[in-house]
Enzyme design. Structure first.
Site, PDB file in Angstrom:
ATOM      1  CG  HIS A   5      -5.170  30.950  38.575  1.00 23.73           C
ATOM      2  ND1 HIS A   5      -4.696  30.764  39.853  1.00 23.73           N
ATOM      3  CD2 HIS A   5      -4.422  30.147  37.773  1.00 23.73           C
ATOM      4  CE1 HIS A   5      -3.724  29.878  39.840  1.00 23.73           C
ATOM      5  NE2 HIS A   5      -3.533  29.490  38.587  1.00 23.73           N
ATOM      6  CD  GLU A  63       5.050  33.227  33.404  1.00 29.23           C
ATOM      7  OE1 GLU A  63       4.248  32.274  33.456  1.00 29.23           O
ATOM      8  OE2 GLU A  63       6.044  33.332  34.167  1.00 29.23           O
TER       9      GLU A  63
END
Length: 337
Positions: free
Chosen positions: A129, A60
């Protein structure tokens, strides 16, 4: 006009902008050939090629560092972080580089990047998540933060974000990806229940960042919400019979203070709802703004309805969410004040 859910509306926005501006590029983990884990980029690589829609490594920090470099170079990158929970390894790139670039360069350089990230719970995603980290980013000067609540807004706001010359964090509530959540449930029906969809223009249109929408007009109490919670608040107002004015903030930074103040001065009461944890959540900022600007108009203390101050409780996520029952209790409480 076409009938779309939020995933389809986001895909349409990306399609429109890729076709409209050759400087727009889309990239992230699995967004190319596979079309993204939620299928938001499905078909775009086939249509626009591997140089404009492409996959990245699972890194990321590298994804957003690359996006910043592309932005400085003159492109308009749209980077997907597969889940909002995974954005933290790239936090330094956003805070130390993207957010500060225009100021520290004296306006010579800027970072017109859009960072898409599915956020929130409700799909049995577990602790890593399901988080709602918007409060972390609203604290950072130089970043804009957007959270739509419906397909029409999602497309118009995403187009505006891509065209914006400043970095925009675009959170997408995945609980309503498949259609506007009807809000009348404190527990799940199915992980991917098919709720009603929305009419969305097929071509180009934009919704100005920093403008809230009145999701439901009312006169008794102002309810401030965004994302999934807009639908929960609409359900709570309907179930209680209280004439609440539900404000869909849409953009958290910049905030539409004028719409908030106008509504609270009219109703004299305010309830603030968000899915994220309570302490230092964006609701605290909203509460301060309402108190500072509407104190002499308030007829009761401001109420907040939020998630718990705990790591995301996978086994109890539907108790963690503010539901219509919890919001309804807050509405009744302010009406008694």
């Amino acid at each position: 006009m076409s009938t779309m859910n939020m995933i389809q509306a986001i895909n349409s926005a990306l399609d429109v902008m890729l076709g409209r501006d050759d400087n727009v590029v889309v990239f992230g983990e699995d967004v190319g050939y596979f079309g993204g884990v939620f299928r938001a980029t499905a078909g775009l690589q086939k249509k626009y090629g591997k140089t404009r829609v492409f996959d990245t490594p699972i890194a990321e920090g590298g994804i957003l560092g690359t996006a910043i470099g592309m932005g400085v170079y003159g492109l308009r990158p749209v980077a997907e972080i597969q889940f909002a929970d995974y954005i933290y390894p790239a936090f330094d790139q956003l805070v130390s580089e993207a957010a500060r670039l225009r100021y520290r360069s004296g306006g010579e350089f800027w970072a017109p990047i859009t960072v898409r990230a599915p956020c929130g719970g409700g799909i049995f995603g577990g602790q890593t998540h399901s988080q709602s980290p918007e409060g972390v980013f609203t604290h950072v000067c130089g970043l804009k933060t957007v959270i739509p609540s419906n397909p029409y807004d999602a497309k118009g706001l995403l187009i505006a974000a891509i065209e914006d010359d400043d970095p925009v964090i675009f959170f997408e509530p995945k609980r309503i990806y498949n259609g506007p959540f009807d809000g009348h449930h404190d527990r799940p029906l199915q992980p991917w229940s098919k709720f009603p969809q929305s009419e969305v223009p097929d071509g180009y249109y934009r919704i100005e960042l920093g403008k809230a929408a009145v999701a439901r007009p009312g006169s008794a109490v102002t309810v401030l919400a965004y994302g999934t919670m807009v639908h929960v608040c609409l359900a709570a107002v309907e179930e209680t019979g209280i004439d609440g004015e539900v404000i869909d903030l849409r953009t958290l930074v910049p905030i539409d203070l004028d719409t908030i103040v106008e509504s609270v001065k009219k109703t004299g009461r305010c309830v603030i709802v968000h899915e994220a944890t309570r302490t230092s959540g964006f609701g605290a900022e909203l509460s301060a703004l309402v108190q500072e600007n509407c104190f002499y108009h308030l007829e009761a203390p401001i109420e907040r309805v939020t998630g718990w101050d705990t790591p995301y409780p996978h086994a109890f996520e539907w108790q963690y969410f503010p539901g219509p029952a919890r919001v309804g209790r807050a509405l009744k409480k302010v009406m008694e004040g």
